[in-house]
Structure formats: structure tokens, C-alpha cells
Design an enzyme around this catalytic site. Structure first.
Site, PDB file in Angstrom:
ATOM      1  CB  ILE A 157      -1.272   0.269   0.615  1.00 55.72           C
ATOM      2  CG1 ILE A 157      -1.870  -1.430   0.702  1.00 55.72           C
ATOM      3  CG2 ILE A 157      -1.910   0.750   1.469  1.00 55.72           C
ATOM      4  CD1 ILE A 157      -2.342  -2.012   0.275  1.00 55.72           C
ATOM      5  CD  GLU A 366      -2.007   2.587 -10.225  1.00 51.51           C
ATOM      6  OE1 GLU A 366      -2.082   3.638  -8.801  1.00 51.51           O
ATOM      7  OE2 GLU A 366      -3.059   2.745 -11.107  1.00 51.51           O
TER       8      GLU A 366
HETATM    9  N1  COS Z   1     -14.714  -0.425 -15.648  1.00 51.61           N
HETATM   10  C1  COS Z   1     -15.707  -1.203 -15.442  1.00 51.61           C
HETATM   11  N2  COS Z   1     -15.907  -2.330 -15.127  1.00 51.61           N
HETATM   12  C2  COS Z   1     -14.675  -3.255 -15.039  1.00 51.61           C
HETATM   13  C3  COS Z   1     -14.416  -3.003 -15.418  1.00 51.61           C
HETATM   14  C4  COS Z   1     -13.732  -1.919 -15.758  1.00 51.61           C
HETATM   15  N3  COS Z   1     -12.372  -1.147 -16.077  1.00 51.61           N
HETATM   16  N4  COS Z   1     -12.868  -4.439 -15.566  1.00 51.61           N
HETATM   17  C5  COS Z   1     -14.314  -4.989 -14.996  1.00 51.61           C
HETATM   18  N5  COS Z   1     -15.492  -4.322 -14.825  1.00 51.61           N
HETATM   19  C6  COS Z   1     -15.894  -4.759 -14.037  1.00 51.61           C
HETATM   20  C7  COS Z   1     -16.334  -6.054 -15.239  1.00 51.61           C
HETATM   21  O1  COS Z   1     -17.731  -6.024 -16.457  1.00 51.61           O
HETATM   22  C8  COS Z   1     -17.541  -7.033 -14.324  1.00 51.61           C
HETATM   23  O2  COS Z   1     -18.682  -6.696 -14.589  1.00 51.61           O
HETATM   24  P1  COS Z   1     -20.241  -7.905 -13.794  1.00 51.61           P
HETATM   25  O3  COS Z   1     -20.239  -8.963 -13.125  1.00 51.61           O
HETATM   26  O4  COS Z   1     -21.011  -7.630 -13.421  1.00 51.61           O
HETATM   27  O5  COS Z   1     -20.200  -8.399 -14.898  1.00 51.61           O
HETATM   28  C9  COS Z   1     -16.522  -7.492 -12.880  1.00 51.61           C
HETATM   29  O6  COS Z   1     -15.954  -5.905 -12.768  1.00 51.61           O
HETATM   30  C10 COS Z   1     -15.771  -8.291 -12.489  1.00 51.61           C
HETATM   31  O7  COS Z   1     -15.223  -8.120 -14.036  1.00 51.61           O
HETATM   32  P2  COS Z   1     -13.812  -9.093 -14.274  1.00 51.61           P
HETATM   33  O8  COS Z   1     -14.819 -10.702 -14.034  1.00 51.61           O
HETATM   34  O9  COS Z   1     -13.423  -9.278 -15.712  1.00 51.61           O
HETATM   35  O10 COS Z   1     -13.292  -9.507 -14.029  1.00 51.61           O
HETATM   36  P3  COS Z   1     -11.837 -10.398 -13.167  1.00 51.61           P
HETATM   37  O11 COS Z   1     -11.837 -11.105 -12.068  1.00 51.61           O
HETATM   38  O12 COS Z   1     -11.964 -11.753 -14.368  1.00 51.61           O
HETATM   39  O13 COS Z   1     -10.527  -9.439 -13.990  1.00 51.61           O
HETATM   40  C11 COS Z   1      -8.838  -8.415 -14.271  1.00 51.61           C
HETATM   41  C12 COS Z   1     -10.524  -8.560 -14.672  1.00 51.61           C
HETATM   42  C13 COS Z   1      -7.129  -9.216 -14.786  1.00 51.61           C
HETATM   43  C14 COS Z   1      -8.729  -7.137 -15.116  1.00 51.61           C
HETATM   44  C15 COS Z   1      -8.488  -7.193 -13.189  1.00 51.61           C
HETATM   45  O14 COS Z   1      -8.456  -8.533 -11.824  1.00 51.61           O
HETATM   46  C16 COS Z   1      -7.200  -6.667 -12.812  1.00 51.61           C
HETATM   47  O15 COS Z   1      -7.356  -5.831 -13.103  1.00 51.61           O
HETATM   48  N6  COS Z   1      -6.790  -7.130 -11.467  1.00 51.61           N
HETATM   49  C17 COS Z   1      -5.179  -6.383 -11.757  1.00 51.61           C
HETATM   50  C18 COS Z   1      -5.610  -5.729 -10.354  1.00 51.61           C
HETATM   51  C19 COS Z   1      -3.975  -4.447 -10.425  1.00 51.61           C
HETATM   52  O16 COS Z   1      -4.152  -3.786 -11.216  1.00 51.61           O
HETATM   53  N7  COS Z   1      -4.065  -4.647  -9.206  1.00 51.61           N
HETATM   54  C20 COS Z   1      -3.043  -3.523  -8.520  1.00 51.61           C
HETATM   55  C21 COS Z   1      -3.411  -2.882  -7.779  1.00 51.61           C
HETATM   56  S1  COS Z   1      -3.195  -1.360  -7.438  1.00 51.61           S
HETATM   57  S2  COS Z   1      -1.422  -1.383  -7.693  1.00 51.61           S
END
Ligand code: COS
Length: 382
Positions: A157, A366
Site C-alpha cells: 500500500i 497498478e
Molecule cells: N470498468 C468497469 N467495470 C469493469 C472493468 C472496468 N475497467 N473491468 C471489469 N469490470 C467489471 C466487469 O464488467 C464485471 O462486471 P459484472 O460482474 O457485472 O459482469 C466485473 O467488473 C468483474 O470483471 P471481470 O470478470 O473481468 O474480473 P476478473 O476477476 O476476470 O478480473 C482483471 C479482471 C484481471 C482485469 C482484474 O482483476 C485486474 O485488473 N487485476 C489487476 C488488479 C490490479 O491492477 N492490481 C493492482 C492494485 S493497485 S497497486
């Protein structure tokens, strides 16, 4: 097609460049060496509106938009990557609250984040065993009377030890009824809340002036008013915030790479071998040319994503494209900068060494490069 910044964007960029060059750059090596959280510098950024560039003016922000923010981020990162990431996360937290918060939450937190009354904001999504897959998080928030009680751990964090307010994600839904990403909510937790313990600062390869900690929540009680957005609707808030955050990290990487390129040009013109400056050797020229090409391509991708965001268009795929390209290109650029500097690139007397350490994390946080490729591939295949 006119890609030049407008008057407001130019003003924000110039203010950031001036402050970064005059105040931040002379301190950057010491901030890194001493692992110094740059509190006074952050306050100065806040006074210039740079801790809330894309937050509306009525909430204390600069109201200058996503493009101005992207430009300012590059300028600050060019001087000091540690300061830049602290600025990036604070801007992201301010934007999340401004976008999803109630009037009460906005009025309570946005002015403090924007003005520097809070040194920083923090974004607490990742956990020790839930990084790329935040849907598998284990931190829970259980309803207790008129409030919530949080239990669990967060990891990596940024500014966790200094944040006045943190956006914290926790599981509120029943794991069987609302599995994965569906039962997750978002809370605003103030620094110093009883039951919130701050872990030791991580001993990092780079961005050593930024603070990175683990957080432990043990019976941490927050009021009902701490819920941000819809109950069980927190995952989408995280994803939307990260879309914007990824533009910020693209620009952080671009800023670091720009510094590395500028320093390489100066060094190559000055350093003589075989009786002539090494800039006269094609081996150096081709490196510099490739660095410039990649830097410009990264900049254009980041600006496109920022422009789409500013204009209310979908930008998730473009933000991921900018992040994966800019951060990987910036790593290549900083690596070449060390090579151009030769032995001097490997010692701390020259900034090239710091740039290579600082830039390394940009393909990791991120959302890793691998996660960006998942987002892009899903969009390409949809
Ligand atoms: N904007 C709005 N909604 C979003 C979205 C976005 N960019 N990306 C996903 N969603 C929504 C999806 O539409 C889905 O909604 P529904 O449940 O209504 O269908 C929901 O969120 C879940 O999305 P998804 O099924 O794609 O989730 P996954 O678990 O497959 O995860 C990734 C997708 C891998 C892209 C995501 O977990 C991710 O970004 N991981 C990395 C996290 C990260 O960046 N961590 C760093 C933290 S800060 S150092």
C-alpha cells in the site's frame, strides 16, 4: 490533428515543470538515498493544485482534467519517481471519492487531499495472496450495529503510513451467494482508526522515497457513512479507478524515461573515447534514436487514453495499451541509458542508475504487464 495542449493544460504543465526542476530535482538523489518521504515537497505540489489535478474546483481540486494531469505527472516523474507515485495515488484517491462519494464524503475528504492537509491518500486493494486477482481478496467487512467492522490484511500500500484517508476494499457479500468479484465493497478509512495497524516500510529496489507498507485490520470499526458507492459494488469502482491510475503510471514511466534520455544525450556529447565524443559513434546514435522513438510512441498512447478519459469516452483498453507499452519501453530506455553511461551508469553518482531501479516497478504495480495484456486481449477478442 492538433495534439498541442490547450491553455489550461499548458499552464498546469509549466507549473509542474517549474516546481519539479527548481524544487524536486535537486532533492531527488537524497530522497532516494535517505528513503525520505518528501512531505514538504508534497505540500508544495498540493499548493500548486497538483495533488488533485482532475478533481472539480468546488472540491478544492484544480479541475484541469485528465490530460493536464497526465502532463503534470510526466514532469514530476522526470524529477523524482518517488514523489510522482505518491502524487499519482493521491490524485487517484481524490478522483475516486469525487466520482463515487456522497456529498458528505466529498466535502469531508476532497479538500483535505487537495490542499495537502492530508500528506497523501492510499488505495488498499491488494492483499498478500490477492494481487493480480483482487476478486480473491479475504479482507471482510461485517455489519455491526450502524457500522462495519473490517478484518484482514492489505499489501503493497503506497503511502499507507502517511495517508489521511484510504480507500479500502473488503468482502461484504456471502462468498457462496456472491462469489468472486461480486460481493466486494469499498470503504473510506481514516489514518489512525483504531484496529488499523501499519506494517513496516518495505525495503524496495527503487522508488525508495515512497512509502510502501502492509496494513492489518483487526476489528477495525468504521461508521455506516464510510461505505463508498453501492454495497457489493466495490469491484467495479476499483477497476474504474485503476483504468485512470494506469494512465498515471504510464506517465510516471514516461517521465522517468525522459530524464534518462536527456541525461544520456548530455553524457554522450561530453564523454570522449577514441578522441571523439561517444555521440559521434553510430552505436550510441542508434540507441538514442530508438529511445526517442519509443518515448514519443509511449507519450502518444498515454495522451490518447487521457484524452478519451477527459472526453467521457471508454478508455479502459487504451489505458492498458498505454501502460503496457510505456512501462516496458521506459524499462528499455532506462536500461540503454545505463549502457550509454558505461561504468558511470552503474554507480550512484549519476542518476541513470536510480532511473533503472525506479522504472522497474512500473510494469508491476497498478496492474502487471500481464494483466494489461489480459484486458487488451479480452477487448480484441470481444
Ligand atoms: N470498468 C468497469 N467495470 C469493469 C472493468 C472496468 N475497467 N473491468 C471489469 N469490470 C467489471 C466487469 O464488467 C464485471 O462486471 P459484472 O460482474 O457485472 O459482469 C466485473 O467488473 C468483474 O470483471 P471481470 O470478470 O473481468 O474480473 P476478473 O476477476 O476476470 O478480473 C482483471 C479482471 C484481471 C482485469 C482484474 O482483476 C485486474 O485488473 N487485476 C489487476 C488488479 C490490479 O491492477 N492490481 C493492482 C492494485 S493497485 S497497486
Amino acid at each position: 490533428m492538433d495534439l498541442s495542449p490547450n491553455e489550461t493544460q499548458t499552464m498546469v504543465q509549466s507549473a509542474a515543470r517549474d516546481y519539479a526542476t527548481r524544487v524536486i530535482l535537486p532533492e531527488a538523489a537524497a530522497i532516494d538515498r535517505e528513503e525520505r518521504f518528501p512531505r514538504a515537497i508534497l505540500k508544495g505540489l498540493a499548493e500548486l493544485g497538483l495533488m488533485a489535478v482532475n478533481v472539480p474546483e468546488e472540491l478544492g481540486g484544480a479541475g484541469a482534467g485528465a490530460v493536464a494531469y497526465a502532463l503534470a505527472m510526466q514532469e514530476v516523474a522526470r524529477a523524482c519517481a518517488s514523489t510522482a507515485v505518491t502524487m499519482a495515488v493521491t490524485n487517484m484517491v481524490g478522483e475516486v471519492i469525487a466520482k463515487f462519494g456522497t456529498d458528505e464524503q466529498r466535502k469531508k475528504y476532497n479538500p483535505k487531499l487537495a490542499s495537502g492537509q492530508y500528506a497523501a491518500g492510499a488505495f488498499a486493494l491488494s492483499e498478500p495472496e490477492a494481487g493480480s486477482d483482487p476478486g480473491s481478496m479475504r479482507t471482510t467487512a461485517k455489519k455491526d450495529g450502524d457500522g462495519w467492522v473490517l478484518d484482514g490484511q492489505k499489501q503493497w500500500i503506497t503511502s499507507g503510513a502517511h495517508a489521511g484517508v484510504m480507500v479500502v476494499w473488503a468482502r461484504t457479500g456471502d462468498r457462496n451467494e456472491l462469489p468472486g468479484t461480486r460481493g466486494i465493497s469499498c470503504f473510506l478509512v481514516e489514518g489512525g482508526t483504531p484496529g488499523l495497524k501499519i506494517g513496516k516500510a518495505e525495503d524496495k529496489m527503487g522508488i525508495r522515497g515512497s512509502n510502501t507498507v502492509g496494513l492489518t485490520f483487526e476489528g477495525c470499526r468504521v461508521p455506516a457513512s464510510a461505505l463508498l458507492g453501492e454495497l457489493n459494488g466495490g469491484f467495479k469502482i476499483a477497476m474504474m479507478a485503476l483504468d485512470g491510475g494506469r494512465i498515471g503510471i504510464s506517465c510516471q514511466a514516461i517521465g522517468i524515461a525522459r530524464a534518462a534520455l536527456e541525461e544520456s544525450v548530455a553524457y554522450a556529447k561530453d564523454r570522449k573515447q577514441f578522441d571523439k565524443p561517444i555521440s559521434e559513434f553510430q552505436a550510441t546514435q542508434w540507441k538514442l534514436a530508438d529511445m526517442q522513438v519509443e518515448l514519443d510512441a509511449a507519450h502518444l498512447l498515454a495522451m490518447r487514453a487521457a484524452w478519451l478519459k477527459e472526453n467521457g469516452r471508454l478508455f479502459s483498453r487504451e489505458a492498458s495499451m498505454a501502460k503496457v507499452f510505456a512501462t516496458e519501453a521506459a524499462n528499455r530506455i532506462c536500461n540503454k541509458a545505463v549502457q550509454i553511461h558505461g561504468g558511470y551508469g552503474y554507480i550512484r553518482e549519476f542518476a541513470a542508475e536510480r532511473h533503472l531501479r525506479d522504472v522497474r516497478v512500473t510494469t508491476i504495480y497498478e496492474g502487471t504487464s500481464e494483466v494489461q495484456r489480459i484486458v487488451i486481449a479480452r477487448s480484441v477478442l470481444s
